[in-house]
Write an enzyme that holds these catalytic residues in place. Structure first.
Site, PDB file in Angstrom:
ATOM      1  N   MET A 156       0.704  -1.368  -0.087  1.00 56.39           N
ATOM      2  CA  MET A 156      -0.040   0.115  -0.100  1.00 56.39           C
ATOM      3  C   MET A 156       0.935   1.329  -0.171  1.00 56.39           C
ATOM      4  SD  MET A 156      -2.494  -1.788  -0.233  1.00 56.39           S
ATOM      5  CE  MET A 156      -1.509  -3.452  -0.034  1.00 56.39           C
ATOM      6  N   CYS A 157       0.219   2.363   0.251  1.00 54.85           N
ATOM      7  CA  CYS A 157       0.864   3.671  -0.085  1.00 54.85           C
ATOM      8  C   CYS A 157       0.107   4.788   0.544  1.00 54.85           C
ATOM      9  CB  CYS A 157       1.053   3.902  -1.422  1.00 54.85           C
ATOM     10  SG  CYS A 157       1.853   2.830  -2.555  1.00 54.85           S
TER      11      CYS A 157
END
Length: 250
Positions: free
Chosen positions: A1-2
């Site tokens: 994820m980011c």
């Protein structure tokens, strides 16, 4: 994820936007508050795009944002009235390379994807058949985010209106949710004048004033004005204006 963010308003230094605040994007890279069972450390590179007198420029690095001293020096010397930036936590199986880092850019538009496509790559194969072969051959990276950006650009001409881009974002999000259930599809785009974003599993918050707007995965400051956007929404924002529409109504 980011983790990602986009800003419109008075001119800022790109470095200051990434580092200022009690819970800046820099802090979120190693101590996020709301990853929703995603990865905790965003150490697989970062990037920023900024609009200076309507010119779109970009910096990306494979280094963790906290370890890129030369990059911080560069970003401290540049700025503009609009910025889009992201820190990356690569999905398992995705390459850790500079060109896989958001933002992806084309014309005046910059794009970031926080999440992953479930069942990649098979789940996007049918939709990818609609892309010109040259688009597939020139992808910046063999990742789900790069293919999503190619699919979005295929739907919209670079000079299309913000409304057309917003409709294309909603359509693509809904199509991918149907073909790849369980995907996480928080998209963030800007052309330096407006910001378009979606909430699909991951968190998103907005800080809006008459003069500026900041859209971020998590609030970057303790300001009481932050508004949390619930899941399944499409937003279009600019200083003094925020439109929120359920994705399934597009």
């Amino acid at each position: 994820m980011c983790r990602h963010l986009a800003y419109l308003g008075p001119r800022v230094s790109v470095r200051d936007l990434l580092t200022d605040g009690e819970h800046s994007l820099l802090n979120q890279s190693f101590q996020p508050r709301d990853m929703r069972r995603g990865g905790v450390i965003n150490a697989d590179g970062y990037g920023a795009a900024w609009w200076d007198s309507s010119d779109l420029r970009r910096y990306r690095s494979i280094k963790p944002i906290w370890a890129d001293a030369s990059g911080f020096e560069t970003l401290g010397a540049v700025g503009g009235n609009a910025v889009l930036a992201a820190v990356r936590s690569a999905t398992i199986g995705m390459p850790v390379i500079e060109t896989a880092c958001a933002p992806f850019i084309d014309g005046s538009w910059a794009f970031s994807h926080n999440g992953f496509v479930a069942g990649w790559p098979a789940s996007l194969a049918e939709q990818a058949r609609d892309l010109p072969v040259t688009d597939l051959m020139t992808l910046e990276a063999p990742t789900d985010s790069a293919v999503l950006w190619a699919l979005l650009r295929h739907q919209c001409a670079p000079d299309a209106s913000t409304g057309e881009w917003a409709a294309a974002v909603a359509e693509l999000t809904n199509r991918v949710r149907e073909s790849a259930p369980g995907s996480r599809l928080n998209f963030l785009l800007s052309n330096g004048l407006q910001i378009i974003a979606t909430t699909c599993v991951h968190a998103l918050s907005v800080l809006l004033t008459d003069d500026s707007v900041l859209v971020a995965s998590e609030p970057t400051t303790d300001d009481k004005g932050w508004r949390h956007i619930k899941d399944g929404q499409l937003i279009v924002a600019e200083p003094g204006r925020l439109s929120i529409t359920p994705l399934n109504r597009q």
